[in-house]
Design an enzyme around this catalytic site. Sequence first.
Site, short mmCIF file in Angstrom:
data_model
loop_
_atom_site.label_atom_id
_atom_site.label_comp_id
_atom_site.label_asym_id
_atom_site.label_seq_id
_atom_site.Cartn_x
_atom_site.Cartn_y
_atom_site.Cartn_z
N ASP A 169 0.87 -1.45 0.11
CA ASP A 169 -0.09 -0.02 -0.07
C ASP A 169 0.90 1.25 0.05
OD1 ASP A 169 0.96 0.64 2.69
OD2 ASP A 169 -1.00 -0.35 3.59
N ARG A 189 -4.96 -5.97 -0.09
CA ARG A 189 -3.65 -5.63 -0.55
C ARG A 189 -2.98 -6.31 -1.41
NH1 ARG A 189 -0.35 -5.13 3.87
NH2 ARG A 189 -2.03 -5.87 5.52
#
Length: 303
Positions: free
Chosen positions: A88, A180
């Site tokens: 991220d 993610r």
Amino acid sequence: MASKKRRSVTGILLLDKPAGLSSNKVLQRVKWLYQARKAGHTGSLDPLATGLLPLCFGDATKVSGFLLDADKRYVVRARAGMTTNTADAEGEILRTREVGDLTAERIEAELADFRGAIQQVPPMYSALKHQGQRLYKLAREGKEVERAPRDVTIHELRLLGVEREHFELEVHCSKGTYVRSLVEDLGEALGCGAHVEALRRTALGPFARPAMVSLAQVEAAAEQGEEALDALLIPMEQALVQWPEVRLSNEVAHYLLQGQPVWVPQAPAGGWVRLFAEGERFLGMGHMLSDGRVAPKRLLAQA
């Protein structure tokens, strides 16, 4: 607040978690504002993430496990052409690559492989444990350990839009899914890498279109007092609306509350049920037995 004495409070707060705070830090802040004796959350959101974080107080912590196991919905904004160590925007950039012409058609061609039952390797920056240590703690020490793939289900994966190197997805997934990792794996399938720029949880289990409460609203209610705070809570039984309900007379409920299974006329077939006595009094959770009786499993203290 005037009083620092911890109090008994039961209910669920559908909190809209702000970005930049861990789920536990938000929980501890709200627990302090409520001066609650007991509270817990129902599955962490990354500090970067926003959105639905149900907080359970008092007896409502007994339903938190069911919410942990529930499906979730997210909207995620991703950045193609760049991978990070955390998958991220908060992580360190590991690699940049040319994105090329990132079109809806190009992304849609890869999405099919990520729908349905898939396997994911959990990220190192996660709260999972390896030999008693959190993976994210090992990752911060520069260590990487082998992680076994996990079975998860992507019920729905929809492309919402594409703008240059950015794209947005809506994800409906099973418990244990790491968005993610999904974005990172999709980026590899696209040949350019990708990471999460922004993530918002929009639904969880029975809370499909929830009216969420911001942290600022909780803080404002705390200024007004306990009554205003408690008005923000919803009853814990709303977390179980997908279960059949069983209604008992007060006499039968008395025996159930002593820990005895009781017979239920026209009982629902097997599984978990919500238990009510006369006057809409919620007793807790039970499990149907094969002989038509219901066994008490998790009853409310005040019941």
